[in-house]
Design a protein around this motif. Structure first.
Motif, PDB file in Angstrom:
ATOM      1  N   UNK A 188       0.831  -1.215   0.000  1.00  0.00           N
ATOM      2  CA  UNK A 188       0.000   0.000   0.000  1.00  0.00           C
ATOM      3  C   UNK A 188       0.863   1.262   0.000  1.00  0.00           C
ATOM      4  N   UNK A 189       2.080   1.153  -0.487  1.00  0.00           N
ATOM      5  CA  UNK A 189       3.054   2.244  -0.387  1.00  0.00           C
ATOM      6  C   UNK A 189       2.497   3.568  -0.942  1.00  0.00           C
ATOM      7  N   UNK A 190       2.391   4.597  -0.084  1.00  0.00           N
ATOM      8  CA  UNK A 190       1.893   5.891  -0.559  1.00  0.00           C
ATOM      9  C   UNK A 190       2.935   6.629  -1.390  1.00  0.00           C
ATOM     10  N   UNK A 191       2.501   7.695  -2.026  1.00  0.00           N
ATOM     11  CA  UNK A 191       3.428   8.565  -2.728  1.00  0.00           C
ATOM     12  C   UNK A 191       4.384   9.180  -1.712  1.00  0.00           C
ATOM     13  N   UNK A 192       5.634   9.361  -2.123  1.00  0.00           N
ATOM     14  CA  UNK A 192       6.666   9.825  -1.216  1.00  0.00           C
ATOM     15  C   UNK A 192       6.337  11.182  -0.592  1.00  0.00           C
ATOM     16  N   UNK A 193       6.506  11.255   0.741  1.00  0.00           N
ATOM     17  CA  UNK A 193       6.301  12.481   1.508  1.00  0.00           C
ATOM     18  C   UNK A 193       4.950  13.145   1.223  1.00  0.00           C
ATOM     19  N   UNK A 194       3.933  12.310   1.077  1.00  0.00           N
ATOM     20  CA  UNK A 194       2.572  12.800   0.835  1.00  0.00           C
ATOM     21  C   UNK A 194       1.849  13.118   2.131  1.00  0.00           C
ATOM     22  N   UNK A 195       2.426  12.726   3.259  1.00  0.00           N
ATOM     23  CA  UNK A 195       1.771  12.907   4.543  1.00  0.00           C
ATOM     24  C   UNK A 195       0.869  11.745   4.917  1.00  0.00           C
ATOM     25  N   UNK A 196       0.797  10.738   4.071  1.00  0.00           N
ATOM     26  CA  UNK A 196      -0.118   9.616   4.308  1.00  0.00           C
ATOM     27  C   UNK A 196       0.398   8.626   5.350  1.00  0.00           C
ATOM     28  N   UNK A 197       1.710   8.584   5.548  1.00  0.00           N
ATOM     29  CA  UNK A 197       2.239   7.636   6.539  1.00  0.00           C
ATOM     30  C   UNK A 197       2.122   8.281   7.914  1.00  0.00           C
ATOM     31  N   UNK A 198       0.923   8.214   8.447  1.00  0.00           N
ATOM     32  CA  UNK A 198       0.652   8.760   9.776  1.00  0.00           C
ATOM     33  C   UNK A 198       0.277   7.626  10.720  1.00  0.00           C
ATOM     34  N   UNK A 199      -0.135   7.979  11.916  1.00  0.00           N
ATOM     35  CA  UNK A 199      -0.439   6.972  12.924  1.00  0.00           C
ATOM     36  C   UNK A 199      -1.574   6.048  12.480  1.00  0.00           C
ATOM     37  N   UNK A 200      -2.623   6.623  11.905  1.00  0.00           N
ATOM     38  CA  UNK A 200      -3.762   5.811  11.479  1.00  0.00           C
ATOM     39  C   UNK A 200      -3.363   4.829  10.381  1.00  0.00           C
ATOM     40  N   UNK A 201      -2.557   5.306   9.439  1.00  0.00           N
ATOM     41  CA  UNK A 201      -2.104   4.438   8.348  1.00  0.00           C
ATOM     42  C   UNK A 201      -1.277   3.280   8.892  1.00  0.00           C
ATOM     43  N   UNK A 202      -0.328   3.583   9.772  1.00  0.00           N
ATOM     44  CA  UNK A 202       0.550   2.543  10.300  1.00  0.00           C
ATOM     45  C   UNK A 202      -0.217   1.534  11.150  1.00  0.00           C
ATOM     46  N   UNK A 203      -1.199   2.005  11.893  1.00  0.00           N
ATOM     47  CA  UNK A 203      -1.997   1.083  12.701  1.00  0.00           C
ATOM     48  C   UNK A 203      -2.847   0.177  11.803  1.00  0.00           C
ATOM     49  N   UNK A 204      -3.293   0.707  10.692  1.00  0.00           N
ATOM     50  CA  UNK A 204      -4.067  -0.109   9.761  1.00  0.00           C
ATOM     51  C   UNK A 204      -3.171  -1.172   9.111  1.00  0.00           C
ATOM     52  N   UNK A 205      -1.952  -0.777   8.750  1.00  0.00           N
ATOM     53  CA  UNK A 205      -0.999  -1.755   8.209  1.00  0.00           C
ATOM     54  C   UNK A 205      -0.700  -2.827   9.253  1.00  0.00           C
ATOM     55  N   UNK A 206      -0.509  -2.401  10.499  1.00  0.00           N
ATOM     56  CA  UNK A 206      -0.237  -3.350  11.576  1.00  0.00           C
ATOM     57  C   UNK A 206      -1.401  -4.320  11.772  1.00  0.00           C
ATOM     58  N   UNK A 207      -2.614  -3.803  11.673  1.00  0.00           N
ATOM     59  CA  UNK A 207      -3.797  -4.662  11.814  1.00  0.00           C
ATOM     60  C   UNK A 207      -3.813  -5.722  10.709  1.00  0.00           C
ATOM     61  N   UNK A 208      -3.509  -5.298   9.492  1.00  0.00           N
ATOM     62  CA  UNK A 208      -3.489  -6.233   8.361  1.00  0.00           C
ATOM     63  C   UNK A 208      -2.361  -7.258   8.502  1.00  0.00           C
ATOM     64  N   UNK A 209      -1.293  -6.866   9.199  1.00  0.00           N
ATOM     65  CA  UNK A 209      -0.166  -7.768   9.400  1.00  0.00           C
ATOM     66  C   UNK A 209      -0.363  -8.688  10.608  1.00  0.00           C
ATOM     67  N   UNK A 210      -1.499  -8.571  11.285  1.00  0.00           N
ATOM     68  CA  UNK A 210      -1.821  -9.462  12.395  1.00  0.00           C
ATOM     69  C   UNK A 210      -1.163  -9.102  13.713  1.00  0.00           C
TER      70      UNK A 210
END
Length: 274
Positions: A188-210
């Protein structure tokens, strides 16, 4: 600056001109055409440093005993003596000492004949290309079959979001799920320095990773986790890593998200050299 996972450049560099020049000053950068042009003897030493760095990078034992008996610090490689009647004085070259490697960031058998060390950034488009297109096939053909062991080293060169993602991946490693998090983030790699890699994004990735999210959040706040990322990054800079992705394949520098065939040739060469 690249903005997607399909940029044409094989090796991506970031930072100011001064910062890039500083990275070019390390042994790997000089070996691959940095601004400093070493003499033949120094160039030979740089090759030795690559192998030496590889050996230290892949050491998965506890380095505490090295520190305790006073042997920690910068490793030294002694040049071979001259066979001539009037041998030249012995010359010693020093290289940067790598931080301890975290076995949770290893993928593959410890007995694999080939070890690939990757210096990567979770925002780097070409790292994403490697992760999505090349690594799965390398895993199937070489890692799962016991030929290759892959080791990740953080090189978060693109700024705050890169550091934030790297810290999060180390928090995932504490739960033994680094590679699951790695793959889910690159998927789900966002565009570079788009501001998308925030706490909510990382927690969602973590949830998907179990992952256990409460533990994930706590570990991201642990200064030791961030310190491990910073140590890797500082080591890569001292070594002279010029951009991402960068690899050491049994000590031989290999740069960029090159085609699978190029990795195959490098792996075959490494096996033949053993």
């Amino acid at each position: 600056m690249p903005q997607s996972g399909d940029e044409p450049a094989d090796v991506i560099e970031a930072g100011t001109d001064d910062e890039r020049d500083g990275r070019r000053g390390g042994p790997l950068a000089r070996l691959f055409g940095g601004r400093s042009r070493p003499a033949v003897a120094v160039a030979a030493a740089i090759v030795v440093l690559g192998v030496m760095a590889f050996a230290a990078l892949t050491r998965d034992g506890d380095r505490t005993s090295d520190r305790a008996d006073g042997q920690a610090g910068i490793p030294e490689v002694e040049a071979p003596s001259s066979p001539s009647p009037n041998p030249t004085p012995t010359v010693t070259w020093a290289g940067p000492t790598p931080p301890p490697a975290d076995p949770a960031l290893f993928k593959g058998s410890d007995n694999a004949p080939v070890t690939i060390v990757e210096f990567g950034d979770f925002q780097c488009p070409k790292c994403g290309t490697f992760a999505r297109r090349t690594k799965p096939e390398l895993t199937r053909r070489y890692i799962d079959t016991g030929v290759v062991r892959l080791i990740w080293r953080d090189f978060p060169t693109f700024g705050k979001e890169s550091m934030r993602a790297a810290v999060a991946s180390r928090a995932a490693a504490r739960q033994g799920r680094f590679w699951q998090f790695h793959d889910a983030l690159y998927a789900r790699q966002p565009r570079m320095n788009s501001g998308e890699i925030d706490d909510a994004f990382l927690r969602d990735v973590a949830r998907r990773a179990g992952l256990d999210l409460a533990r994930f959040d706590a570990d991201r706040r642990d200064k030791k986790v961030r310190g491990a990322v910073e140590d890797d990054f500082a080591f890569g800079q001292r070594l002279g890593v010029p951009g991402t992705p960068a690899f050491l394949i049994n000590g031989e520098p290999f740069f960029g998200a090159q085609p699978l065939s190029a990795f195959e040739q490098a792996i075959q060469k490494a096996r033949a050299a053993r």
